[in-house]
Design an enzyme around this catalytic site. Sequence first.
Site, PDB file in Angstrom:
ATOM      1  N   GLU A  93       0.796  -1.226   0.000  1.00 39.63           N
ATOM      2  CA  GLU A  93       0.000   0.000   0.000  1.00 39.63           C
ATOM      3  C   GLU A  93       0.836   1.286   0.000  1.00 39.63           C
ATOM      4  O   GLU A  93       0.803   2.086   0.935  1.00 39.63           O
ATOM      5  CB  GLU A  93      -0.972  -0.021   1.188  1.00 39.63           C
ATOM      6  N   GLU A 141      -6.250  -7.961  -0.385  1.00 37.82           N
ATOM      7  CA  GLU A 141      -6.653  -7.711   0.998  1.00 37.82           C
ATOM      8  C   GLU A 141      -8.089  -7.211   0.991  1.00 37.82           C
ATOM      9  O   GLU A 141      -8.446  -6.344   0.192  1.00 37.82           O
ATOM     10  CB  GLU A 141      -5.812  -6.611   1.652  1.00 37.82           C
TER      11      GLU A 141
END
Length: 413
Positions: free
Chosen positions: A205, A326
Amino acid sequence: MRLSGCLTTIIGICISSDVCRAAGFVAVSPQKNGFVVDSAPFPVVGFNVWEIVEAGACVEIDCEQPSGSPVVGRQYVDEVLSHARAAGFTTVRAFAHGVTPPYTSMDSQGQPIESMLVGLDYLLYAASVHEIRLILSLVSNWTPAGGVDSFAGNLGYDHNAFFQEPDVKSAYKTWVSSVVQRNNTITGTAYSEDPVIFAYNLINEPVCRDCPPYTLQNWIKEMASFVKGMDRNHLLTVGEEGYSSLYEEGVVYNPGSEDNRWADSFGQDFLTDHSFDTIDFATTHLWVDNWKEETGPELDLDFFTQWIDGHTQMADRLGKPLLLEEFGKKGRDVRDPFFAAAYDAVLDSVKRNRSLVGSLFWEFYVDGQRADWYPDDPDRGPWGVTASDVPHILTQEFAASLTSHLFNDTSSS
């Protein structure tokens, strides 16, 4: 059929009586809409875990990780992976480094700490024993240890310098080299030759808030080429949420609005980030609870499904497989429909030969594991999923359906 004392499976064969090795590396299918191992379909289904490298290092260092777990250390590693195997899952995603102080994988000078790398060695060994493939994130934007701020802070910089300053980028390359070029001290196998590794994430991320345009894209291009220069056996992706510069009325590419403010602010651009030849597949992470803290309004199930559809459309344009790498939902009384929607979307995409081909939920907890650092929800925290929880049962059903479809479709074609 038995081979050297172990059962052959769709994801591996045995080479000795006590260690089952994956037969070949995971690759992108020739049709670019899935994954294969030795030309057989590879269904991607499983979960994320948090402190598993720290647990693997617990023989080398004095610790009891993960905290809040009734089983710790290497027993925990084996518990997690054996459970994944028994549940019919194929893939576990983990951080290739320690994530919580004081279990950092590098010292203040940026040099790798051998005891923690031995923990990673054990994770690879155990995954091989239990016939589970690993997606390993090489660094994280967020973690207190082993994260972007550690690399930049060690050299006197702020967060954004990680993506810009040559000496910080050099520190990242030093760390990545220590992983990708490592020889496993337990098995003797070079990481670059170990098919138990499914893929690497360059970073979990990435966020470069309000950086100059293309800062993050230039970093991805440079680092992807660097990693591929050391290891062309394994797949590589970015590991991002997937904010996008696209704007199309009625299509959800960003949280909270149809415009591209999130991409501009955070630095990501899904299509460009995954367009490089050195990036083998695309990922998206989906966090409706976390994003509402910035968007204000509740992000509901409709948004959840629209996000998945929008990113499937973009990956279709790329011509690369997409993983919902995710996703999670707070609230055990409300999360079940979100898990069901995610799995329905993957199955629909696979049946239509589209790009979305797998998913990994956040995060698996062994029975009895607690999250005492969440005072409002210490019983496995807001995200923990145990084997008896409905989302886990849904994941098992999804694994069976996905595997059945992939292999029945192959055998009948």
